[in-house]
Design an enzyme around this catalytic site. Structure first.
Site, mmCIF file in Angstrom:
data_model
loop_
_atom_site.group_PDB
_atom_site.id
_atom_site.type_symbol
_atom_site.label_atom_id
_atom_site.label_comp_id
_atom_site.label_asym_id
_atom_site.label_seq_id
_atom_site.Cartn_x
_atom_site.Cartn_y
_atom_site.Cartn_z
ATOM 1 N N PRO A 2 -8.258 -9.976 18.378
ATOM 2 C CA PRO A 2 -9.024 -10.237 17.168
ATOM 3 C C PRO A 2 -10.161 -11.225 17.410
ATOM 4 O O PRO A 2 -9.929 -12.363 17.806
ATOM 5 C CB PRO A 2 -7.985 -10.829 16.207
ATOM 6 N N GLU A 3 -11.370 -10.768 17.218
ATOM 7 C CA GLU A 3 -12.536 -11.641 17.251
ATOM 8 C C GLU A 3 -13.109 -11.654 15.838
ATOM 9 O O GLU A 3 -12.456 -11.196 14.911
ATOM 10 C CB GLU A 3 -13.553 -11.118 18.281
ATOM 11 N N HIS A 94 9.264 -10.090 17.080
ATOM 12 C CA HIS A 94 8.207 -11.090 17.243
ATOM 13 C C HIS A 94 7.649 -11.592 15.915
ATOM 14 O O HIS A 94 6.493 -11.985 15.822
ATOM 15 C CB HIS A 94 7.056 -10.568 18.114
ATOM 16 N N ARG A 113 2.491 -12.182 21.936
ATOM 17 C CA ARG A 113 2.279 -13.131 23.034
ATOM 18 C C ARG A 113 2.260 -14.590 22.602
ATOM 19 O O ARG A 113 2.104 -15.476 23.441
ATOM 20 C CB ARG A 113 0.960 -12.806 23.749
ATOM 21 N N ARG A 154 -28.146 -25.983 28.760
ATOM 22 C CA ARG A 154 -26.892 -25.693 29.457
ATOM 23 C C ARG A 154 -27.136 -24.857 30.711
ATOM 24 O O ARG A 154 -28.041 -24.022 30.752
ATOM 25 C CB ARG A 154 -25.945 -24.952 28.507
#
Length: 295
Positions: A2-3, A94, A113, A154
């Site tokens: 999921p983004e 889970h 996870r 950067r």
DNA sequence: ACACTGCCCTGCGAGC
DNA sequence: TGCTCGCAGGGCAGTG
């Protein structure tokens, strides 16, 4: 994984069902301490008998807004699923945490996870939550000029910066690769080496891939489902992510390559995304061949 | 401040 | 068939 688009779709799918609901109690499933960042009693104390007044999103984090002014933050990590069920339905494997709501609903969190995180932002702590995150990709104040200025300071690979949530919020591995491919930018380029024109192209590509993914209800590679259990449709439209190295580029037919940047698998086309930016001179030099000369 | 590494965790698929 | 092993990766702590 999921983004931003997937979290936005979850938000959109759940909001009409959750807005106005009252939280009756918290139910712990397996390994709750692995995903809940505060002691369960603290979470229960903060949310029980509270009403959910809204559902919002910041980067990849979903925010349940409570009538107390507190926020319950839900980060889905890699495999987190936030779905509505009815109390009494058997818990899936889970399952880690539930919020039992009124009107016969239960909001459930499961995460194979356990990379996801559920947290609590108390009223007055919003600023420090906000401070950890960079701008939203769609924020109007994020202009090519401001983006370029920040990139210029950067030296890291541009892809590593796109994945850094404090630099820009919501981008993960899939959409970083897709946006760089569309913009024709080599993922390993030092961020500060991008021209304003390239930065403009990158920002436009980022917004395109994110908007298209939202419109297609997210990308389901394996686990992702929205708040009502439905998979997304965007996986069929990925142009570079997930393609096998050695297979042909869908745009130019060149051999797709895979490298590692910031400990993430990175798929790109060496011809569409050359190490050195394509100039008019180098374009005519190498036209029709796979020349790799630098100039 | 910035750059980079290792770690967490499980399921899946390749290889033997 | 059944085993082992490598890989997938977001974010954070720790190091330089």
């Amino acid at each position: 994984m999921p983004e931003l688009p997937e979290v936005e779709v979850v938000r959109h799918s759940l909001e009409p069902k959750l807005r106005g609901s009252r939280i009756l109690r918290v139910v712990a499933g397996a390994h709750p301490a692995d995903v809940v960042q505060v002691p369960l009693q603290d979470l229960a104390h903060a949310v029980e008998r509270r009403r959910i007044v809204g559902l919002s999103r910041r980067g990849k984090t979903l925010l349940l807004e409570l009538d107390s002014g507190a926020l319950v933050t839900v980060h889905l990590g890699m495999t987190g699923e936030l779905t509505l069920a009815k109390p009494g339905e058997p818990y899936p494997r889970h399952h880690h945490l539930s919020l039992v709501l009124d009107q016969g609903r239960e909001l459930r969190y499961r995460d194979v996870r356990r990379f996801g995180r559920i947290g609590l932002v108390r009223p007055g702590e919003r600023e420090q939550f906000e401070r950890r995150l960079g701008p939203e990709p769609f924020a109007p104040e994020l202009t090519p000029e401001t983006f370029h200025r920040r990139l210029h300071q950067r030296r890291r690979a541009i892809k590593a910066l796109l994945l850094e949530q404090s630099f820009i919020a919501g981008i993960g591995n899939i959409y970083a690769d897709e946006a760089l491919f569309r913009a024709g930018i080599y993922p390993g380029r030092p961020a500060g080496s991008l021209s304003l024109k390239e930065t403009n192209q990158l920002l436009a590509s980022l917004r395109e891939v994110l908007a298209e993914a939202i419109a297609r209800r997210g990308t389901t590679i394996r686990d992702y489902r929205d708040g009502l259990g439905r998979p997304g449709e965007n996986q069929a439209f990925l142009r570079i992510y997930g393609r096998a190295p050695g297979s042909p580029c869908p745009l130019c037919g060149s051999t797709i390559q895979r490298i590692t940047i910031a400990q993430r698998g990175t798929t790109f086309c060496p011809r569409c995304q050359p190490v050195a930016p394509i100039t008019a001179a180098s374009r005519s030099e190498t036209a029709g061949s796979s020349g790799s000369r630098t100039g």
